[in-house]
Design a protein around this motif. Structure first.
Motif: not given
Length: 207
Positions: A185-189, A193-197, A52-53, A58-66
């Motif tokens: 998988i397992g995210i809510s925000k 985005l179709m970023w699971r490959f 998963e990317a 730009s990505d609210q589900a990313s650990h680096s978002y904040k």
DNA sequence: TCTGCGATATTC
DNA sequence: AATATCGCAGAC
């Protein structure tokens, strides 16, 4: 085709340039490549089948978002480093950092096909040597399972994948037809985005 | 085969 | 309070 040590060591290590592209591209390109960890007397290896990317700001589900904190600091390293984090109070997850230093993007490694070190994987995952077909398929088919089998913890976070302890070998280049994609998988925000490959015909995918 | 739940570190 | 998970128990 057999995956002995000689076969592996004829393959080329992925170079820095591979990891410095946009994270979605790095994620797709990691499918079919071989992750290797060298332990004292043993070689552990698996072919990456599902990823998963996670992007930067730009990505609210990313650990680096904040932004940067103590837990996610290695996600901001130069592309080609590892980022291992602890989650749910129980599991570790392995990521491959992408893009330039300070950007904060990474690829979560969700599943692999076991190649070398199966006996070691078996003991760490199931505490036994002989596995059923089902158990064999379940050795590395989830992010927490991968870290248990490879014995990866936050100690291995921030390591350079161009070093000698852990690295990724160039192997398969897959066509677009062979790659499936879905929501992560397992995210809510940022669910849209179709970023699971994943490799479509692989038997070694998470549920 | 499936569903729900407990475990519990880390951050906001 | 929420989370980039997993294995087990119990229902069917």
């Amino acid at each position: 085709m057999s995956f002995d040590k000689d076969f592996l060591f004829n393959l080329k290590k992925l170079e820095r340039e591979f990891y410095l592209k946009p994270v979605v591209k790095v994620a797709r390109n990691l499918l079919g490549k071989i992750f290797v960890k060298l332990e004292r007397n043993i070689v552990l290896a698996g072919m990456i089948t599902e990823v998963e990317a996670y992007d930067g700001k730009s990505d609210q589900a990313s650990h680096s978002y904040k932004g940067l904190n103590k837990r996610n600091q290695h996600m901001f390293y130069l592309g080609g480093h590892t980022y291992v984090y602890f989650t749910y109070g129980v599991h570790y997850c392995l990521n491959v950092v992408a893009c330039r230093e300070g950007y904060g993007a990474a690829v979560l490694i969700r599943a692999m096909e076991p190649l070398l070190g199966v006996e070691k994987f078996s003991y760490r995952r199931f505490n036994k040597r002989k596995l059923s077909e089902k158990e064999f398929q379940n050795l590395l088919n989830g992010p927490g399972k991968i870290c248990q089998a490879f014995n990866l913890t936050t100690k291995q976070s921030g390591k350079d994948l161009l070093g000698d302890e852990m690295f990724i070998l160039d192997y398969k280049n897959l066509s677009n037809k062979q790659i499936g994609c879905s929501e992560r998988i397992g995210i809510s925000k940022s669910k849209e985005l179709m970023w699971r490959f994943y490799i479509k015909d692989s038997k070694f995918l998470s549920k």
